[in-house]
Design a protein around this motif. Structure first.
Motif, PDB file in Angstrom:
ATOM      1  N   SER A 120       0.775  -1.236  -0.057  1.00 29.55           N
ATOM      2  CA  SER A 120       0.015  -0.262  -0.038  1.00 29.55           C
ATOM      3  C   SER A 120       0.988   1.128  -0.002  1.00 29.55           C
ATOM      4  O   SER A 120       0.539   2.165  -0.438  1.00 29.55           O
ATOM      5  N   THR A 121       1.918   1.164   0.715  1.00 33.16           N
ATOM      6  CA  THR A 121       2.845   2.409   0.798  1.00 33.16           C
ATOM      7  C   THR A 121       3.491   2.655  -0.461  1.00 33.16           C
ATOM      8  O   THR A 121       3.442   3.773  -0.951  1.00 33.16           O
ATOM      9  N   GLY A 137      -5.330  -2.900   8.427  1.00 37.53           N
ATOM     10  CA  GLY A 137      -3.997  -3.094   7.536  1.00 37.53           C
ATOM     11  C   GLY A 137      -3.884  -3.917   6.729  1.00 37.53           C
ATOM     12  O   GLY A 137      -2.905  -4.380   6.533  1.00 37.53           O
ATOM     13  N   ASP A 186      15.702   1.414   3.724  1.00 37.97           N
ATOM     14  CA  ASP A 186      16.199   2.288   4.953  1.00 37.97           C
ATOM     15  C   ASP A 186      16.409   1.521   6.024  1.00 37.97           C
ATOM     16  O   ASP A 186      16.937   2.380   7.179  1.00 37.97           O
TER      17      ASP A 186
HETATM   18  N1  LIG Z   1      10.913   1.443   7.016  1.00 35.94           N
HETATM   19  C1  LIG Z   1      10.287   1.410   5.931  1.00 35.94           C
HETATM   20  N2  LIG Z   1       8.875   0.987   6.385  1.00 35.94           N
HETATM   21  C2  LIG Z   1       7.952   0.871   5.362  1.00 35.94           C
HETATM   22  C3  LIG Z   1       8.313   0.986   3.919  1.00 35.94           C
HETATM   23  N3  LIG Z   1       7.576   0.632   3.261  1.00 35.94           N
HETATM   24  C4  LIG Z   1       6.361   0.442   4.041  1.00 35.94           C
HETATM   25  N4  LIG Z   1       6.575   0.387   5.347  1.00 35.94           N
HETATM   26  C5  LIG Z   1       5.993   0.230   6.621  1.00 35.94           C
HETATM   27  O1  LIG Z   1       5.622  -0.969   6.664  1.00 35.94           O
HETATM   28  C6  LIG Z   1       4.171  -1.175   7.081  1.00 35.94           C
HETATM   29  C7  LIG Z   1       3.488  -2.131   6.159  1.00 35.94           C
HETATM   30  O2  LIG Z   1       3.366  -1.434   4.901  1.00 35.94           O
HETATM   31  P1  LIG Z   1       1.887  -1.309   3.863  1.00 35.94           P
HETATM   32  O3  LIG Z   1       2.190  -0.598   2.873  1.00 35.94           O
HETATM   33  O4  LIG Z   1       0.588  -1.069   4.742  1.00 35.94           O
HETATM   34  O5  LIG Z   1       2.033  -2.950   3.799  1.00 35.94           O
HETATM   35  P2  LIG Z   1       1.169  -3.727   2.806  1.00 35.94           P
HETATM   36  O6  LIG Z   1       2.143  -4.672   2.181  1.00 35.94           O
HETATM   37  O7  LIG Z   1       0.227  -2.992   2.021  1.00 35.94           O
HETATM   38  O8  LIG Z   1       0.117  -4.688   3.573  1.00 35.94           O
HETATM   39  P3  LIG Z   1      -1.356  -5.163   3.219  1.00 35.94           P
HETATM   40  O9  LIG Z   1      -2.365  -4.147   2.811  1.00 35.94           O
HETATM   41  O10 LIG Z   1      -1.674  -5.741   4.808  1.00 35.94           O
HETATM   42  O11 LIG Z   1      -0.950  -6.328   2.154  1.00 35.94           O
HETATM   43  C8  LIG Z   1       3.645   0.198   7.354  1.00 35.94           C
HETATM   44  O12 LIG Z   1       4.012   0.169   8.676  1.00 35.94           O
HETATM   45  C9  LIG Z   1       4.563   1.158   6.506  1.00 35.94           C
HETATM   46  O13 LIG Z   1       4.780   2.345   7.154  1.00 35.94           O
HETATM   47  C10 LIG Z   1       9.618   1.139   3.765  1.00 35.94           C
HETATM   48  O14 LIG Z   1      10.238   1.384   2.501  1.00 35.94           O
HETATM   49  N5  LIG Z   1      10.753   1.238   4.878  1.00 35.94           N
END
Ligand SMILES: Nc1nc2c(ncn2[C@@H]2O[C@H](COP(=O)(O)OP(=O)(O)OP(=O)(O)O)[C@@H](O)[C@H]2O)c(=O)[nH]1
Length: 606
Positions: A27-28, A60, A143
């Protein structure tokens, strides 16, 4: 547009998804891509992301798919049209993931640089490969101090067999590597092929119910062109409709005059029920129909069933309405009325999996304000009777008498668990305890192992996931797929309260562990059911035979007696607490039973 223009535009289209294990940053990264392509301003970012539902945000996780059209000006100076299609990340929705991937030509494979490949990374890669997608690995979260991008790259090559030499090293959080990812999409993801003049073939990869438009289908045009006013036909059901509106999400819904090959967008046609726009079905033109639908359509069948009952019997009709409303939006939700001697009128509901079940329960409570009693989830058993008749049983209470049964088959899954070395023993012990059959074990690298077991689905439905997490300190990841039915020595165990059988507490158990389970269940119930004015015996029985018993002693004192007179606020608090507790109590015969008791039959941990 004429066909030449359509073809030229087609060359500039790139359709892709992001696949990842939960929490690896899908998602990010999607948010960053929207931001960089100017689809959203920063202010809008805060309010609107690909994950739309409240519940989704809180948990989430991504539940519903979405598709966004973006324009991107590449380094070559050309403008490209991107369709970014979101996929849900959970095993319950594997089929939806697979259909949304079928709408793409490429996928960004996100792997957390600190975690490496996890069970759902692999599961998603297989789905992407099944759909012949170009997979672009992205190592995310570089990071983090604990990031080991080189090790993870090697893992991608060794375990998945993808060339990771060009894998982008990214931090979705800090916006590193995003430009490079977008350039790779342009270079590596193939443009859609297909004939804009051919008979219409549009893949439905999601749909939702909108109170103004009716059902809105999310579609990918594979062949042909669709316009408002056109007569269309759903190839799985044969139903016909007239297109009222088509368009794309940018991410706001924007109307268009046509959608043609490679386009991903929405279509509405005064359709009343999402059941008419089944995920995976092909929309064609009624006037000039395609001879064959797109491959891969599969009707989804629920895997897990449970009973939903309103605590307040007056809310039965409200519950029916809530289910009707939810069904409009969720073609895989099934329900039918059911009566329980213990719980009264309610519904037997079928779900794709446990998460799906929890989501529906939570939405009923939250969006419709109905307090529910839910019975323990059950799988579907295939029962062959001695007279040769075959039955499907989705409610343990309906299991026929043992004498009439020739044999019972239960669904099995292939479960893949990935863990660090140190926990292999714990995982194997757990799987063994769940009647698992060991299939395979593979080292992913020096420190990580993939373990494969065949396990009865009913054991997964019971608290497998929680136990896996606690026995591996959260380090295990897990994925499963249904592999079919196998014969097992299963029996129905009834629970009696005050000498009356409580149908909602019946469970199907394996014969070899029946005694042990019976003992644990009656002890659990003894803890959970509050003392009543009289003594309540609890018994577990198989057929006529009592296999375990316990007794809840009669209540002696009034609770208020504990308050030593004086403190009124304390007294009030206690009464409030009692009232809270009351909410989820159900009178079963003469005994007040709390919600937790109905789930107690599942918890075998202590
Ligand atoms: N340090 C760091 N944290 C990250 C990065 N990308 C995402 N996160 C963190 O990782 C966590 C999960 O990120 P999401 O983007 O919600 O993960 P997702 O894969 O979409 O999760 P689902 O929607 O459950 O599949 C969040 O707390 C983000 O802030 C990154 O590049 N660096």
């Amino acid at each position: 547009m004429n066909n030449e223009q359509r073809r030229a535009r087609q060359e500039k289209i790139r359709n892709f998804s992001i696949i990842a294990h939960i929490d690896h940053g899908k998602s990010t990264l999607a948010d960053r891509i929207l931001e960089q392509t100017g689809a959203l301003t920063e202010r809008e970012m805060k309010e609107q992301t690909l994950d739309a539902m409240d519940l989704e945000r809180e948990r989430g996780i991504t539940i519903k798919l979405n598709a966004v059209q973006l324009t991107y000006t590449a380094k070559d100076g050309e403008e490209y049209i991107f369709h970014l299609i979101d996929t849900p990340g959970h095993v319950d929705f594997t089929y939806e993931v697979s259909r949304s991937l079928a709408a793409c030509e490429g996928a960004l494979l996100i792997v957390d640089a600190a975690q490496g490949i996890e069970a759902q990374t692999l599961a998603n890669v297989y789905l992407a490969l099944d759909n012949d997608l170009e997979i672009l690995p992205v190592i995310n979260k570089i990071d983090l101090p604990s990031a080991e991008p080189e090790r993870v790259k090697k893992e991608v090559e060794d375990v998945i067999g993808l060339d990771a030499s060009d894998a982008v090293l990214a931090s979705a959080k800090n916006g590193i590597g995003i430009g490079e990812i977008l350039e790779q999409v342009v270079e590596k993801v193939p443009a859609p092929t297909g004939d804009p003049e051919g008979p219409l073939k549009a893949l439905i990869f999601d749909s939702l119910y909108d109170s103004y438009r009716g059902v809105v289908a999310y579609i990918r045009i594979v062949e042909g062109t669709v316009k408002p006013g056109q007569k269309i036909r759903m190839m799985a059901t044969g139903k016909e409709f007239e297109v009222t509106e088509i368009g794309v999400f940018t991410p706001k819904a924007e109307k268009r005059d046509e959608l043609t090959v490679g386009d991903v967008g929405f279509l509405s046609a005064s359709i009343k029920n999402v059941g008419d726009t089944r995920v995976g079905d092909t929309i064609t033109s009624a006037g000039n129909p395609a001879s064959e639908p797109l491959p891969g359509y599969r009707k989804m069948n629920p895997m897990v069933y449970c009973g939903l009952y309103p605590v307040d019997t007056n809310e039965y009709n409200d519950l029916r309405e809530a289910l009707e409303r939810l069904e409009l939006n969720d073609a895989s939700l099934q329900y039918e009325p059911e009566t329980s001697q213990a719980l009264g009128f309610g519904f037997r509901c079928g779900f794709l999996g446990l998460l799906h079940m929890e989501i529906i329960q939570e939405r009923i409570e939250r969006e419709f304000g109905i307090t529910l009693i839910t019975t323990a989830p059950s799988v579907i058993y295939n029962v062959t009777l001695t007279n040769g008749e075959e039955l499907k049983v989705d409610n343990p209470a309906n299991m026929p008498d043992a004498q009439k049964i020739e044999h019972v088959e239960e669904p099995y899954v292939k479960a893949k668990v990935m863990v660090p070395n140190d926990y292999v023993g714990a995982v194997m012990e757990l799987c063994q305890g769940k009647r698992g059959i060991f299939i395979d074990m593979q080292y992913l690298d020096e420190n990580r192992v993939q373990i494969v077991y065949e396990i009865p689905l009913s054991e997964i439905v019971y608290d497998f996931f929680d136990q896996l997490k606690s026995s591996t300190k959260g380090y295990a990841s897990f994925d499963y797929e249904l592999i079919g039915y196998k014969q097992s020595k299963l029996v129905k165990m009834d629970i009696l309260l005050n000498s009356e059988t409580v149908d909602a507490l019946s469970v199907i158990v394996h014969r070899d562990s029946a005694y042990e389970r019976g003992k644990i269940i009656v002890e659990k119930l003894k803890e959970l059911i509050p003392r009543q004015q009289f003594e309540v015996p609890i018994q577990a029985s198989i057929g006529q035979k009592i296999i375990a018993r316990s007794t809840i002693k009669a209540m002696r004192k009034n609770v208020l007696a504990k308050c030593y007179g004086g403190d009124i606020s304390r007294k009030r608090k206690l009464l409030e607490k009692q009232k809270e507790g009351k909410k989820r109590m159900k009178s079963v015969g003469s005994v007040e039973v709390p919600q937790e008791a109905f789930m107690a039959v599942l918890r075998m941990d202590d």
